[in-house]
Scaffold this motif. Structure first.
Motif, short mmCIF file in Angstrom:
data_model
loop_
_atom_site.label_atom_id
_atom_site.label_comp_id
_atom_site.label_asym_id
_atom_site.label_seq_id
_atom_site.Cartn_x
_atom_site.Cartn_y
_atom_site.Cartn_z
N HIS A 18 0.86 -1.19 0.00
CA HIS A 18 0.00 0.00 0.00
C HIS A 18 0.90 1.24 0.00
O HIS A 18 1.78 1.38 0.86
N ALA A 19 0.66 2.15 -0.93
CA ALA A 19 1.56 3.29 -1.11
C ALA A 19 1.46 4.30 0.03
O ALA A 19 2.39 5.11 0.20
N ALA A 20 0.38 4.25 0.83
CA ALA A 20 0.24 5.19 1.94
C ALA A 20 0.38 4.51 3.29
O ALA A 20 1.05 5.01 4.19
N LEU A 21 -0.25 3.33 3.43
CA LEU A 21 -0.26 2.69 4.73
C LEU A 21 1.03 1.95 5.07
O LEU A 21 1.42 1.88 6.23
N ASP A 22 1.68 1.40 4.05
CA ASP A 22 2.89 0.61 4.32
C ASP A 22 3.89 0.70 3.16
O ASP A 22 4.29 -0.31 2.61
N PRO A 23 4.30 1.92 2.77
CA PRO A 23 5.17 2.05 1.59
C PRO A 23 6.52 1.38 1.76
O PRO A 23 7.10 0.89 0.78
N GLU A 24 7.04 1.36 2.99
CA GLU A 24 8.38 0.78 3.19
C GLU A 24 8.39 -0.73 3.01
O GLU A 24 9.45 -1.32 2.83
N ALA A 25 7.22 -1.34 3.04
CA ALA A 25 7.16 -2.79 2.83
C ALA A 25 7.33 -3.15 1.36
O ALA A 25 7.59 -4.31 1.03
N GLY A 26 7.16 -2.17 0.50
CA GLY A 26 7.25 -2.44 -0.92
C GLY A 26 8.59 -2.04 -1.52
O GLY A 26 9.43 -1.41 -0.87
N VAL A 27 8.79 -2.44 -2.75
CA VAL A 27 9.95 -2.02 -3.55
C VAL A 27 9.40 -1.52 -4.88
O VAL A 27 8.80 -2.31 -5.63
N ASN A 28 9.59 -0.26 -5.16
CA ASN A 28 8.98 0.34 -6.35
C ASN A 28 9.78 0.01 -7.61
O ASN A 28 10.91 0.49 -7.79
N ALA A 29 9.19 -0.80 -8.47
CA ALA A 29 9.88 -1.24 -9.69
C ALA A 29 10.09 -0.08 -10.67
O ALA A 29 11.09 -0.05 -11.39
N ILE A 30 9.16 0.87 -10.68
CA ILE A 30 9.33 2.02 -11.59
C ILE A 30 10.51 2.87 -11.16
O ILE A 30 11.34 3.27 -12.00
N ASP A 31 10.62 3.16 -9.86
CA ASP A 31 11.75 3.94 -9.38
C ASP A 31 13.07 3.23 -9.69
O ASP A 31 14.05 3.85 -10.11
N GLU A 32 13.10 1.93 -9.48
CA GLU A 32 14.31 1.16 -9.77
C GLU A 32 14.64 1.22 -11.25
O GLU A 32 15.81 1.40 -11.64
N LEU A 33 13.62 1.10 -12.09
CA LEU A 33 13.85 1.13 -13.53
C LEU A 33 14.39 2.49 -13.97
O LEU A 33 15.34 2.57 -14.78
N VAL A 34 13.82 3.56 -13.45
CA VAL A 34 14.30 4.90 -13.81
C VAL A 34 15.77 5.05 -13.44
O VAL A 34 16.59 5.56 -14.23
N ASP A 35 16.15 4.62 -12.25
CA ASP A 35 17.55 4.73 -11.83
C ASP A 35 18.46 3.86 -12.69
O ASP A 35 19.60 4.24 -12.99
N GLN A 36 17.97 2.69 -13.08
CA GLN A 36 18.77 1.82 -13.96
C GLN A 36 18.98 2.48 -15.33
O GLN A 36 20.07 2.42 -15.90
N LEU A 37 17.94 3.14 -15.86
CA LEU A 37 18.07 3.81 -17.15
C LEU A 37 19.07 4.95 -17.08
O LEU A 37 19.87 5.16 -18.00
N VAL A 38 19.03 5.72 -15.99
CA VAL A 38 19.98 6.81 -15.82
C VAL A 38 21.41 6.27 -15.75
O VAL A 38 22.34 6.79 -16.39
N ALA A 39 21.60 5.20 -14.99
CA ALA A 39 22.92 4.61 -14.86
C ALA A 39 23.42 4.05 -16.19
O ALA A 39 24.60 4.21 -16.55
N PHE A 40 22.53 3.40 -16.93
CA PHE A 40 22.94 2.82 -18.20
C PHE A 40 23.26 3.90 -19.22
O PHE A 40 24.19 3.75 -20.03
N ARG A 41 22.55 5.01 -19.18
CA ARG A 41 22.87 6.12 -20.09
C ARG A 41 24.28 6.65 -19.83
O ARG A 41 24.96 7.09 -20.75
N GLN A 42 24.72 6.59 -18.59
CA GLN A 42 26.09 7.01 -18.29
C GLN A 42 27.11 6.07 -18.92
O GLN A 42 28.21 6.49 -19.29
N VAL A 43 26.78 4.80 -19.02
CA VAL A 43 27.67 3.84 -19.70
C VAL A 43 27.83 4.22 -21.17
O VAL A 43 28.93 4.13 -21.74
N VAL A 44 26.74 4.64 -21.78
CA VAL A 44 26.75 4.96 -23.21
C VAL A 44 27.36 6.33 -23.49
O VAL A 44 27.95 6.56 -24.55
N ALA A 45 27.26 7.26 -22.52
CA ALA A 45 27.72 8.63 -22.73
C ALA A 45 29.18 8.68 -23.18
O ALA A 45 30.04 7.98 -22.63
#
Length: 360
Positions: free
Chosen positions: A180-207
């Motif tokens: 639950h994004a409000a009641l228990d957010p720390e119990a989850g792992v946000n796949a979208i946030d992880e994906l965004v950070d992975q894309l940023v990191a991978f773009r640095q490899v290509v830069a």
């Protein structure tokens, strides 16, 4: 030739549309048999063979495709038309006119009774998405060939193609953990946030590398009150040289999660290796330009930015030249067109090439 191209164009054949592709494939096989080919299939891919006549020259492999980027119904807003030398319609240039020219050439070769080598043709069903199901077939057939001719469109003006950028379609997929994004957010792992950070990191490899990276699609999550459990992005990569290709794809394969409990997986949806100009291609180009000159045509060749199945054969160092389809323009664009006279000229060139007992 014009009637044949009209028939093929009106049979719209977008990649992945099984019924539409099957309808065109049936017509193509009939016309191939009429031209003189023995026909067979490998899945949805068409295999045609013209047995050698009075020669022991090596096998010549031709590569083409019958799928297009245009969805069924495109003809309603992008109709078939002929205006002088200009023929328009979805897929006329990329690359149905090439099949028309090939059939015309083979009919003449067979009717002449003159010697010719064995000719094998692969007409791929999913070329426009990177030939994910045709790669092994192309590699296997190429190992038997002494030369490969690509029936893709040429450079503007008609020049041939002697190299291609490497092209890879890749997916980064993240599995997180819903909560639950409000009641228990720390119990989850946000796949979208992880994906965004992975894309940023991978773009640095290509830069800083001569590599093109395009994030084509991104998908994930479902509700704003649920921590996203799944997300993925599809990437398009283009390479100029094998070293950077290897380094970037190696980094992609080595991606590791940034967040605890996240799972990150990278996979290749389609892969065409970098084809750089080489001595084998140079020799084949020289021979083709000599044959062209003998029938009054002037041709040159240079590398191209786009990718095709000739990436695979060229990277194997098998003598390969692409762009033998008729000249025109507007590939994948609504102004796509092909030259009527160019179809005749390419049929003449293909006929002359097929009469060579060996191009190498």
């Amino acid at each position: 030739m014009l009637d044949a191209l009209r028939t093929y164009t009106l049979l719209e054949s977008p990649t992945g549309e099984a019924r539409a592709l099957a309808a065109l494939a049936e017509v193509l096989e009939t016309d191939a048999a009429r031209a003189g080919f023995a026909t067979a299939r490998e899945g949805d891919h068409l295999l045609w063979t013209l047995p050698a006549r009075d020669t022991r020259g090596g096998e010549l492999l031709l590569l083409s495709h019958y799928d297009t980027v245009w969805p069924v119904g495109t003809l309603e807003t992008m109709p078939w038309s002929v205006d002088g030398d200009t023929i328009r319609g979805p897929g006329v240039y990329d690359t149905k006119a090439g099949l028309v020219a090939l059939f015309a050439a083979v009919e003449r070769v067979v009717a002449s009774g003159r010697p010719h080598p064995e000719v094998r043709v692969i007409v791929v069903a999913d070329e426009e998405i990177g030939s994910p199901t045709a790669g092994e077939l192309v590699r296997a057939e190429a190992k038997r060939a002494t030369a490969v001719l690509g029936m893709e469109p040429p450079h503007p003006g008609g020049d041939l193609k002697t190299g291609r950028r490497g092209s890879t379609r890749a997916r980064i997929e993240v599995t997180g953990l819903e909560s639950h994004a409000a009641l228990d957010p720390e119990a989850g792992v946000n796949a979208i946030d992880e994906l965004v950070d992975q894309l940023v990191a991978f773009r640095q490899v290509v830069a800083g590398r001569p590599v093109l990276l395009n994030a084509g699609t991104i998908t994930g999550g479902g509700r704003t009150n649920v921590v996203a459990g799944h997300a993925h992005a599809d990437l398009g990569l283009r390479f100029l040289d094998p070293d950077n290709e290897q380094a970037v794809l190696g980094a992609l394969d080595a991606l590791t999660p940034i967040r605890d409990r996240a799972v990150v997986r990278a996979s290749l949806l389609a892969h065409r290796p970098t084809w750089r100009p080489n001595e084998a291609t140079d020799r084949l180009l020289t021979r083709i330009t000599q044959v062209a000159a003998s029938i009054g045509q002037t041709l040159a060749g240079h590398p191209a930015d786009g990718a095709a199945d000739t990436n695979t054969t060229g990277a194997l160092l098998i003598p390969t030249v692409d762009g033998l389809a008729p000249p025109g323009g507007g590939a994948h664009a609504r102004h796509e067109w092909v030259s009527h006279e160019g179809m005749r000229a390419r049929a003449d060139l293909l006929e002359a090439l097929l009469h060579q007992t060996s191009l190498m």
